[in-house]
Design an enzyme around this catalytic site. Structure first.
Site, PDB file in Angstrom:
ATOM      1  N   LYS A 176       7.931   0.622  -7.447  1.00 37.89           N
ATOM      2  CA  LYS A 176       9.131  -0.044  -6.946  1.00 37.89           C
ATOM      3  C   LYS A 176       8.730  -1.380  -6.329  1.00 37.89           C
ATOM      4  O   LYS A 176       8.385  -1.463  -5.156  1.00 37.89           O
ATOM      5  CB  LYS A 176       9.853   0.809  -5.904  1.00 37.89           C
ATOM      6  N   GLY A 228       3.170  -3.403   2.422  1.00 36.18           N
ATOM      7  CA  GLY A 228       4.328  -3.995   3.092  1.00 36.18           C
ATOM      8  C   GLY A 228       4.099  -4.038   4.589  1.00 36.18           C
ATOM      9  O   GLY A 228       2.951  -4.034   5.066  1.00 36.18           O
ATOM     10  N   GLU A 250      -1.197  -0.390   2.936  1.00 37.09           N
ATOM     11  CA  GLU A 250      -1.736  -1.753   3.124  1.00 37.09           C
ATOM     12  C   GLU A 250      -0.687  -2.533   3.901  1.00 37.09           C
ATOM     13  O   GLU A 250       0.371  -2.878   3.345  1.00 37.09           O
ATOM     14  CB  GLU A 250      -1.981  -2.420   1.763  1.00 37.09           C
TER      15      GLU A 250
HETATM   16  P1  NAP Z   1       8.596  -4.520   3.886  1.00 38.62           P
HETATM   17  O1  NAP Z   1       9.889  -4.910   4.437  1.00 38.62           O
HETATM   18  O2  NAP Z   1       7.810  -3.472   4.567  1.00 38.62           O
HETATM   19  O3  NAP Z   1       8.876  -4.067   2.363  1.00 38.62           O
HETATM   20  C1  NAP Z   1       7.860  -3.677   1.493  1.00 38.62           C
HETATM   21  C2  NAP Z   1       8.420  -2.802   0.404  1.00 38.62           C
HETATM   22  O4  NAP Z   1       8.916  -1.592   0.973  1.00 38.62           O
HETATM   23  C3  NAP Z   1       9.606  -3.414  -0.337  1.00 38.62           C
HETATM   24  O5  NAP Z   1       9.536  -3.028  -1.680  1.00 38.62           O
HETATM   25  C4  NAP Z   1      10.778  -2.783   0.383  1.00 38.62           C
HETATM   26  O6  NAP Z   1      11.955  -2.786  -0.360  1.00 38.62           O
HETATM   27  C5  NAP Z   1      10.264  -1.380   0.588  1.00 38.62           C
HETATM   28  N1  NAP Z   1      10.912  -0.621   1.646  1.00 38.62           N
HETATM   29  C6  NAP Z   1      11.540  -1.085   2.772  1.00 38.62           C
HETATM   30  N2  NAP Z   1      11.948  -0.033   3.538  1.00 38.62           N
HETATM   31  C7  NAP Z   1      11.560   1.105   2.883  1.00 38.62           C
HETATM   32  C8  NAP Z   1      11.686   2.495   3.163  1.00 38.62           C
HETATM   33  N3  NAP Z   1      12.278   2.937   4.277  1.00 38.62           N
HETATM   34  N4  NAP Z   1      11.173   3.377   2.286  1.00 38.62           N
HETATM   35  C9  NAP Z   1      10.542   2.952   1.159  1.00 38.62           C
HETATM   36  N5  NAP Z   1      10.412   1.647   0.829  1.00 38.62           N
HETATM   37  C10 NAP Z   1      10.905   0.732   1.686  1.00 38.62           C
HETATM   38  O7  NAP Z   1       7.609  -5.765   3.728  1.00 38.62           O
HETATM   39  P2  NAP Z   1       7.907  -7.183   3.062  1.00 38.62           P
HETATM   40  O8  NAP Z   1       8.767  -7.978   3.958  1.00 38.62           O
HETATM   41  O9  NAP Z   1       8.345  -6.972   1.648  1.00 38.62           O
HETATM   42  O10 NAP Z   1       6.444  -7.817   2.994  1.00 38.62           O
HETATM   43  C11 NAP Z   1       5.835  -8.452   4.064  1.00 38.62           C
HETATM   44  C12 NAP Z   1       4.859  -7.502   4.757  1.00 38.62           C
HETATM   45  O11 NAP Z   1       3.931  -6.997   3.814  1.00 38.62           O
HETATM   46  C13 NAP Z   1       4.026  -8.211   5.803  1.00 38.62           C
HETATM   47  O12 NAP Z   1       3.936  -7.400   6.941  1.00 38.62           O
HETATM   48  C14 NAP Z   1       2.666  -8.364   5.136  1.00 38.62           C
HETATM   49  O13 NAP Z   1       1.600  -8.482   6.053  1.00 38.62           O
HETATM   50  C15 NAP Z   1       2.600  -7.119   4.332  1.00 38.62           C
HETATM   51  N6  NAP Z   1       1.646  -7.232   3.223  1.00 38.62           N
HETATM   52  C16 NAP Z   1       0.465  -6.556   3.318  1.00 38.62           C
HETATM   53  C17 NAP Z   1      -0.488  -6.673   2.306  1.00 38.62           C
HETATM   54  C18 NAP Z   1      -1.800  -5.929   2.381  1.00 38.62           C
HETATM   55  O14 NAP Z   1      -2.469  -5.802   1.355  1.00 38.62           O
HETATM   56  N7  NAP Z   1      -2.218  -5.444   3.538  1.00 38.62           N
HETATM   57  C19 NAP Z   1      -0.224  -7.483   1.196  1.00 38.62           C
HETATM   58  C20 NAP Z   1       0.997  -8.160   1.135  1.00 38.62           C
HETATM   59  C21 NAP Z   1       1.931  -8.021   2.160  1.00 38.62           C
HETATM   60  P3  NAP Z   1      12.950  -4.070  -0.218  1.00 38.62           P
HETATM   61  O15 NAP Z   1      12.311  -5.149  -0.970  1.00 38.62           O
HETATM   62  O16 NAP Z   1      14.222  -3.687  -0.759  1.00 38.62           O
HETATM   63  O17 NAP Z   1      13.023  -4.346   1.253  1.00 38.62           O
END
Ligand code: NAP
Length: 481
Positions: A176, A228, A250
């Protein structure tokens, strides 16, 4: 314009279960970029059912690693053919400058696909050990049906980063991707079909949070791999804990670049601006706290501010653009909230702080540098995910290491010094999963992941493949050698 009307479920294009659509608008100018079908929980159920059937009865988990590796190698070849098309699409849908998409998207995507294709032959799939009673055969087996959920900030790379090891292990996958960047998921899915992935093995369903949670909870899923935010990771980890599902996370970061007294920033300044502001500040590994020795604070701040001020903000489609818009109005508002908080808490604004002139339609924020920051301030403790940098002064190296570690995160870090051996000693004292000396980079052959609130588990390297394997010990009868 890209308008998709079908979804990739079980390795083939099928009609979605709802007639809803999601529109994608450019973060740079709000122009219409494309639209995709709205994914429902029913579509997720179809994908998981296909993955379960393909895992339990299909050829993929039973093929040799070399055969699976050949499919992954073929995807890398197809990416070489379609890479430009994908780079433009990603730049349009997420607003990343085109040059950034090549650096943080295309290049590491090839690297991860090629690394895992190459690992098929050398990974220790079976190993014989002399045990307590005689020989024991330790066997790596595919873990099962994988649910993968990814962030939008490097949309193609994070998807390949999960698919390459999971598929090489012999797992079947429902992925997803983030709803902010759904378009690139479609040509990417097609590449796996064109590469000859058998029926049922892969579904690519870019839906929202609710369908993501449905996927995590699905009883036929064996493992969840998530990239995320820490907040969502915490939720997913809790759901997996209740169901005793294997889970790797991650998550976010607040990494510190420690500039030592002997750092040669004339030489390394471009590396430092890149490490701190890559992807317009939307990078989990961004070195967003810069720790400088008091005796050189004024000189380093001046040089860093001058270098960042030179970075070109522009439309993502222009090849010389270095800083683009943020992903959404919501993210811009969040970043502006942090800038206000930095000012309120007494940090000194050394550069930026507002919206740039001439970019009225997109979600642009100026590259913003605060100095005189105390590490307890909100801007130094929380992940901002935008182009906002905190410069923090230290008196001794021990204090610098203490400040670097004074964070709930532990994803990455870097040290800037003329003495690489000493840099390694500093790296060992910082609790973070990856570390750079005079740059920040990560290597597909080496494990990547977080300490503390930055995650659980490792991606990349052989460790990243092991994360999609179960380990079985077959103990021979007594005396068998
Ligand atoms: P996010 O809001 O946590 O969303 C990540 C993914 O999770 C999206 O596909 C999101 O769907 C989905 N999601 C949200 N709530 C969920 C739930 N309750 N159950 C299952 N899935 C759910 O993060 P983001 O804003 O997309 O990305 C930014 C974050 O990612 C930052 O904190 C960044 O540091 C982190 N990140 C970490 C890495 C690593 O390798 N450590 C790499 C890249 C990014 P939607 O798109 O519909 O919200």
């Amino acid at each position: 314009m890209r308008e998709y009307s079908q979804l990739f479920i079980g390795g083939t294009w099928v009609s979605p279960s709802s007639d809803g659509f999601v529109e994608v608008l450019s973060p740079a100018d709000q122009a219409f970029v494309g639209r995709v079908p709205a994914v429902t929980t029913e579509d997720i159920d179809r994908g998981v059912a296909a993955a379960r059937e393909a895992f339990d009865n299909g050829p993929w988990p039973r093929m040799s690693p070399a055969e699976r590796g050949a499919v992954i190698a073929r995807v890398s070849e197809l990416l070489a053919e379609r890479g430009d098309e994908l780079a433009h699409l990603i730049s349009e849908e997420m607003g990343a400058p085109l040059s950034t998409v090549y650096t943080l998207g295309n290049t590491p995507s090839h690297a991860v696909l090629d690394f895992y294709a190459g690992l098929a032959d050398s990974f220790p799939w079976e190993e014989t050990r002399m045990g307590q009673f005689g020989q024991t055969r330790v066997v790596k087996e595919p873990l099962g049906v994988v649910a993968a959920i990814t962030a939008w900030n490097v949309p193609m790379f994070v998807v390949f980063n999960k698919l390459a090891p999971a598929l090489l292990a012999g797992c079947t996958v429902v992925i997803k991707p983030a709803l902010e960047t759904p378009l690139s998921a479609f040509p990417l899915a097609q590449m796996f079909a064109d590469a000859g992935l058998p029926e049922g093995v892969l579904s690519v369903l870019p839906g929202g949070a609710a369908v993501g949670e449905h996927l995590v909870n699905h009883p036929l899923v064996d493992k969840v791999t998530f990239t995320g935010s820490t907040a969502v990771g915490r939720r997913i980890g809790a759901l997996c804990g209740e169901r005793l599902k294997s889970c790797s996370l991650e998550l976010g970061g607040k990494s510190a670049a420690i500039v030592l007294q002997d750092a040669d920033l004339d030489m390394y300044m471009p590396m430092l601006t890149m490490a701190s502001l890559m992807n317009s500040g939307q990078a989990c590994v961004g070195q967003t706290r810069i720790l400088v020795p008091r005796s050189r604070a004024a000189e380093i701040t001046e040089a860093y501010v001058a270098a960042v001020a030179e970075m070109k903000m522009g439309h993502p489609s222009e090849m010389d653009t270095e800083l683009g818009p943020l992903i959404s109005a919501r993210q811009r508002d969040r970043v502006e909230g942090y800038i206000a908080s930095g000012k309120e808490q007494g940090a000194r604004l050394a550069l930026g702080g507002g919206r740039p002139a001439g970019f009225d339609k997109g979600f642009y924020v100026e590259a913003t540098i605060f100095d005189q920051v105390d590490n307890s301030m909100k801007i130094a403790q929380e992940e901002i995910f935008g182009p906002v940098i905190s410069i923090i002064t230290y008196d001794t190296e021990d204090e610098a290491i203490r400040i670097a570690n004074d964070s709930s995160y532990g994803l990455a870090g870097s040290v800037w010094t003329s003495d690489v051996d000493h840099g390694i000693e500093v790296a060992k004292q910082v609790r973070a999963g990856t570390y750079g000396i005079n740059w920040y980079a990560f290597d597909m052959g080496s494990p990547f992941g977080g300490y503390k609130n930055s995650g659980i588990g490792r991606e990349n390297g052989p460790e990243g493949l092991d994360a999609f394997c179960e380990t079985k010990s077959i103990i021979m009868p007594m005396g068998h050698v």
